[in-house]
Motif scaffolding. Structure first.
Motif, PDB file in Angstrom:
ATOM      1  N   MET A 150       0.855  -1.189   0.000  1.00 64.95           N
ATOM      2  CA  MET A 150       0.000   0.000   0.000  1.00 64.95           C
ATOM      3  C   MET A 150       0.890   1.239   0.000  1.00 64.95           C
ATOM      4  O   MET A 150       1.818   1.349   0.806  1.00 64.95           O
ATOM      5  CB  MET A 150      -0.918   0.015   1.225  1.00 64.95           C
ATOM      6  CG  MET A 150      -1.888   1.188   1.248  1.00 64.95           C
ATOM      7  SD  MET A 150      -3.074   1.113   2.625  1.00 64.95           S
ATOM      8  CE  MET A 150      -4.138  -0.222   2.075  1.00 64.95           C
ATOM      9  N   ARG A 151       0.613   2.141  -0.939  1.00 66.23           N
ATOM     10  CA  ARG A 151       1.329   3.424  -0.967  1.00 66.23           C
ATOM     11  C   ARG A 151       1.066   4.120   0.360  1.00 66.23           C
ATOM     12  O   ARG A 151      -0.074   4.196   0.829  1.00 66.23           O
ATOM     13  CB  ARG A 151       0.811   4.278  -2.130  1.00 66.23           C
ATOM     14  CG  ARG A 151       1.528   5.621  -2.286  1.00 66.23           C
ATOM     15  CD  ARG A 151       2.897   5.426  -2.912  1.00 66.23           C
ATOM     16  NE  ARG A 151       3.465   6.697  -3.346  1.00 66.23           N
ATOM     17  CZ  ARG A 151       4.499   7.276  -2.755  1.00 66.23           C
ATOM     18  NH1 ARG A 151       5.054   6.726  -1.689  1.00 66.23           N
ATOM     19  NH2 ARG A 151       4.995   8.391  -3.242  1.00 66.23           N
ATOM     20  N   ILE A 152       2.128   4.639   0.988  1.00 66.30           N
ATOM     21  CA  ILE A 152       1.982   5.255   2.303  1.00 66.30           C
ATOM     22  C   ILE A 152       2.864   6.487   2.394  1.00 66.30           C
ATOM     23  O   ILE A 152       3.911   6.567   1.734  1.00 66.30           O
ATOM     24  CB  ILE A 152       2.312   4.242   3.427  1.00 66.30           C
ATOM     25  CG1 ILE A 152       1.754   4.727   4.773  1.00 66.30           C
ATOM     26  CG2 ILE A 152       3.822   3.964   3.516  1.00 66.30           C
ATOM     27  CD1 ILE A 152       1.731   3.641   5.846  1.00 66.30           C
ATOM     28  N   PHE A 153       2.433   7.449   3.210  1.00 67.12           N
ATOM     29  CA  PHE A 153       3.147   8.716   3.347  1.00 67.12           C
ATOM     30  C   PHE A 153       3.534   8.932   4.813  1.00 67.12           C
ATOM     31  O   PHE A 153       2.947   8.342   5.729  1.00 67.12           O
ATOM     32  CB  PHE A 153       2.286   9.872   2.833  1.00 67.12           C
ATOM     33  CG  PHE A 153       1.895   9.704   1.387  1.00 67.12           C
ATOM     34  CD1 PHE A 153       2.760  10.085   0.376  1.00 67.12           C
ATOM     35  CD2 PHE A 153       0.679   9.123   1.032  1.00 67.12           C
ATOM     36  CE1 PHE A 153       2.424   9.919  -0.962  1.00 67.12           C
ATOM     37  CE2 PHE A 153       0.329   8.951  -0.293  1.00 67.12           C
ATOM     38  CZ  PHE A 153       1.209   9.344  -1.293  1.00 67.12           C
ATOM     39  N   THR A 154       4.523   9.790   5.021  1.00 61.18           N
ATOM     40  CA  THR A 154       5.032  10.049   6.367  1.00 61.18           C
ATOM     41  C   THR A 154       3.896  10.465   7.307  1.00 61.18           C
ATOM     42  O   THR A 154       3.120  11.364   6.991  1.00 61.18           O
ATOM     43  CB  THR A 154       6.104  11.143   6.336  1.00 61.18           C
ATOM     44  OG1 THR A 154       7.154  10.743   5.453  1.00 61.18           O
ATOM     45  CG2 THR A 154       6.673  11.387   7.726  1.00 61.18           C
ATOM     46  N   GLY A 155       3.819   9.790   8.444  1.00 60.82           N
ATOM     47  CA  GLY A 155       2.801  10.104   9.438  1.00 60.82           C
ATOM     48  C   GLY A 155       1.497   9.370   9.251  1.00 60.82           C
ATOM     49  O   GLY A 155       0.597   9.491  10.086  1.00 60.82           O
ATOM     50  N   ALA A 156       1.378   8.573   8.183  1.00 61.34           N
ATOM     51  CA  ALA A 156       0.140   7.835   7.928  1.00 61.34           C
ATOM     52  C   ALA A 156       0.120   6.525   8.708  1.00 61.34           C
ATOM     53  O   ALA A 156       1.159   5.940   9.019  1.00 61.34           O
ATOM     54  CB  ALA A 156      -0.009   7.555   6.437  1.00 61.34           C
TER      55      ALA A 156
END
Length: 396
Positions: free
Chosen positions: A90-96
């Motif tokens: 799963m594409r994920i971003f900082t803090g997610a």
């Protein structure tokens, strides 16, 4: 003649005259520089769920080295739409938040995505839980984050906000009155007659208190008249927690503070401390107010305010450690032996060394303008050579 009080004993006696003021609740925006009246205990875990520490892809470590099928994305601010199945990323971003089933984050620089598929492009080892901030890795609910008596810095306020608190319980702000005495003093900027000098001490003390959690009005002034000083003390005691007088604390014919305090119905707790400058220091009480009588020479007033007035204000405001910390640095030049009182010498730190000013007369204001330290020479201390360590107190 009574013996002079050691500095530490005088400080302890002064702080023992009154307990800290009652606490009050304040908003975070009003908390800077205040002292906590009670512990800040975390009401929540931080983070409250496993989070990504980097931009990349959330995967199951067991599926390494891939490839994976890309199954949606997770961004900060809300939970992922679904759990992660075997073989999915799963594409994920900082803090997610990590999706359920994921335990590792592969940074975006180490993978290539094409047509809904993800492949690893690095030969570096990838560890389980890499780039993952575990739940409660910062702090857990019930953990003490800040102790009562802590001074609230911007960082401490941020920690308190993150704890889940809605406001803070802090110590009260002591009301401090500054009263200068002396017929020779004239308000700053006004013309001087022969024998007169500008009243620098009142402004100096107000500036020193500006960085403390105190309520301080404009400095007041009365001449060398015992009855007028007594009347001023009585009036100020009705509305203030601390009255700090400047001048009139010694034994001359025009030194009236001690007598005026008695006339006003107050009492002296101690007078004279084994320090230089600042020996003729007075501490006493008048009703519910504390009186601190500082000597009038500029260096004496500054040193005694640093060692007694500021710690008193911090104590009343709830500080756990109100006294200034003692530090150490090598001497830039030799220092002669100590005598019968502890010396506080105006100095400046330069390239890690302590440079003492040549003129240490208590009436000189010029060294105060360049000093950022008070070097300490103990009673009877032996002479020291350049390069030997010396204790000092940092000053603003």
């Amino acid at each position: 003649m009574s013996a002079l009080l050691p500095v530490e004993e005088a400080q302890a006696r002064l702080l023992a005259l009154r307990p800290p003021l009652a606490g009050e609740n304040v908003a975070f925006c009003d908390a800077l520089g205040r002292y906590l009246a009670e512990d800040v205990v975390a009401l929540r875990d931080q983070p409250a769920a496993p989070l990504s520490a980097m931009d990349g892809y959330a995967v199951r470590c067991a599926d390494l080295p891939g490839p994976w099928t890309i199954a949606g994305e997770s961004a900060a601010g809300g939970p992922p739409a679904h759990a992660l199945a075997a073989g999915e990323a799963m594409r994920i971003f900082t803090g997610a938040m990590l999706p359920e089933g994921a335990d590792t984050v592969v940074i975006q620089e180490d993978v290539a995505a094409e047509g809904g598929r993800l492949a690893l492009t690095t030969s570096d080892a990838i560890r389980e839980r890499q780039h993952v901030r575990a739940r409660a890795s910062d702090f857990a609910a019930g953990e003490r984050l800040l102790a009562a008596g802590t001074r609230l810095t911007p960082g401490a306020i941020a920690a308190a906000v993150m704890s889940g608190a809605s406001q803070l319980r802090v110590g009260g702000r002591p009301r401090v009155a500054i009263l200068t005495t002396g017929d020779e003093l004239v308000q700053p900027g006004r013309p001087l007659a022969p024998g007169q000098i500008p009243d620098s001490n009142g402004v100096m003390l107000a500036a020193m208190l500006a960085g403390e959690p105190a309520r301080t009005g404009l400095p007041l002034h009365v001449g060398d008249a015992r009855a007028r000083i007594a009347a001023a003390l009585q009036d100020l005691a009705r509305h203030h927690d601390v009255i700090v007088t400047v001048g009139g604390a010694s034994v001359g014919d025009h030194d009236h503070v001690q007598g005026a305090l008695g006339d006003a119905g107050g009492r002296v707790d101690f007078w004279k401390v084994a320090m230089k400058p600042g020996k003729p220091l007075i501490a006493g009480t008048l009703g519910d107010a504390l009186l601190l009588g500082l000597p009038g020479n500029p260096a004496s007033a500054f040193v005694t305010a640093t060692l007694f007035l500021l710690p008193l204000v911090r104590h009343l405001a709830g500080a756990a450690s109100p006294l200034p910390p003692v530090l150490s640095a090598p001497l830039a030049k030799p220092l002669g032996p100590g005598k019968t009182r502890r010396d506080y010498l105006r100095a400046r730190l330069d390239r890690g060394a302590l440079h003492l000013f040549d003129g240490q007369d208590s009436g000189r204001t010029f060294p105060l303008g360049g000093a950022d330290a008070l070097a300490i020479r103990e009673i009877g201390a032996p002479a020291r050579a350049a390069g030997e360590p010396a204790d000092y107190i940092a000053i603003a």
